[in-house]
Write a protein that holds these residues in place. Structure first.
Motif, PDB file in Angstrom:
ATOM      1  N   TYR A 196      38.311  40.193  36.900  1.00 44.18           N
ATOM      2  CA  TYR A 196      37.908  38.813  37.194  1.00 44.18           C
ATOM      3  C   TYR A 196      38.329  37.814  36.118  1.00 44.18           C
ATOM      4  O   TYR A 196      37.991  36.646  36.208  1.00 44.18           O
ATOM      5  CB  TYR A 196      36.391  38.732  37.412  1.00 44.18           C
ATOM      6  CG  TYR A 196      35.973  39.361  38.718  1.00 44.18           C
ATOM      7  CD1 TYR A 196      36.241  38.723  39.926  1.00 44.18           C
ATOM      8  CD2 TYR A 196      35.336  40.593  38.741  1.00 44.18           C
ATOM      9  CE1 TYR A 196      35.887  39.307  41.128  1.00 44.18           C
ATOM     10  CE2 TYR A 196      34.973  41.181  39.944  1.00 44.18           C
ATOM     11  CZ  TYR A 196      35.252  40.529  41.135  1.00 44.18           C
ATOM     12  OH  TYR A 196      34.890  41.097  42.323  1.00 44.18           O
ATOM     13  N   ASP A 218      41.030  42.148  41.611  1.00 41.80           N
ATOM     14  CA  ASP A 218      39.610  42.155  41.269  1.00 41.80           C
ATOM     15  C   ASP A 218      39.046  43.558  41.091  1.00 41.80           C
ATOM     16  O   ASP A 218      38.021  43.739  40.452  1.00 41.80           O
ATOM     17  CB  ASP A 218      38.800  41.422  42.342  1.00 41.80           C
ATOM     18  CG  ASP A 218      39.164  39.941  42.403  1.00 41.80           C
ATOM     19  OD1 ASP A 218      39.746  39.431  41.426  1.00 41.80           O
ATOM     20  OD2 ASP A 218      38.870  39.310  43.429  1.00 41.80           O
ATOM     21  N   PHE A 231      39.563  32.945  44.065  1.00 44.58           N
ATOM     22  CA  PHE A 231      38.450  33.828  43.723  1.00 44.58           C
ATOM     23  C   PHE A 231      38.159  34.812  44.856  1.00 44.58           C
ATOM     24  O   PHE A 231      37.932  35.991  44.621  1.00 44.58           O
ATOM     25  CB  PHE A 231      37.217  32.962  43.415  1.00 44.58           C
ATOM     26  CG  PHE A 231      35.953  33.720  43.171  1.00 44.58           C
ATOM     27  CD1 PHE A 231      35.830  34.615  42.129  1.00 44.58           C
ATOM     28  CD2 PHE A 231      34.849  33.506  43.979  1.00 44.58           C
ATOM     29  CE1 PHE A 231      34.638  35.292  41.898  1.00 44.58           C
ATOM     30  CE2 PHE A 231      33.654  34.168  43.754  1.00 44.58           C
ATOM     31  CZ  PHE A 231      33.552  35.059  42.713  1.00 44.58           C
ATOM     32  N   ASP A 275      40.341  35.043  37.666  1.00 43.15           N
ATOM     33  CA  ASP A 275      39.483  34.227  38.521  1.00 43.15           C
ATOM     34  C   ASP A 275      38.648  33.265  37.671  1.00 43.15           C
ATOM     35  O   ASP A 275      38.511  32.082  37.994  1.00 43.15           O
ATOM     36  CB  ASP A 275      38.552  35.106  39.354  1.00 43.15           C
ATOM     37  CG  ASP A 275      39.305  36.076  40.248  1.00 43.15           C
ATOM     38  OD1 ASP A 275      39.822  37.067  39.705  1.00 43.15           O
ATOM     39  OD2 ASP A 275      39.382  35.837  41.462  1.00 43.15           O
TER      40      ASP A 275
END
Length: 131
Positions: A84, A77, A68, A87
């Motif tokens: 995301y 990202d 992350f 993630d």
């Protein structure tokens, strides 16, 4: 070429995890992250810090939070809309793998902190025993 992320490789990302890096990620992007990744990240963070969390859980958590935090992942990202999604998938898999170690109290704490970071005044209901 996109890197394939398999759930068995999550612990490899643990070297990217640090408390400071996690806090920086939250501070820099609370609103841009959105509620789901924020709450998932906090759920994992609080589970990592909970007394009695086994080492194998801490390895899974630090790996997923390291993924992350890292800017080098399957979908960068900074990519609009999709940035995301990978993630979130990794964090969802980690929460599912941890099972009973993610207690209702931890979920409540993560939800309350998410509300605070998102600037919402509402507080989630207090968790209760399911007995």
């Amino acid at each position: 070429m996109k890197r394939q992320l398999e759930s068995t490789r999550i612990p490899e990302w643990s070297e990217h995890y640090s408390d400071g890096g996690f806090r920086d990620k939250l501070r820099q992007g609370a609103f841009s992250l959105g509620r789901k990744p924020l709450e998932l990240g906090l759920t994992l963070y609080y589970t990592l810090r909970a007394p009695g969390t086994p080492l194998w859980c801490k390895t899974v958590i630090s790996g997923s939070l390291g993924y992350f935090i890292s800017l080098v992942d399957a979908i960068p990202d900074l990519t609009p809309v999709l940035g995301y999604t990978d993630d979130i998938s990794v964090m969802l898999a980690a929460v599912a793998a941890l099972g009973a170690h993610v207690t209702p109290e931890i979920r409540h704490q993560a939800r309350a902190r998410t509300n605070q970071l998102m600037g919402e005044s509402r507080t989630p209901d207090t968790p209760h025993d399911s007995h």
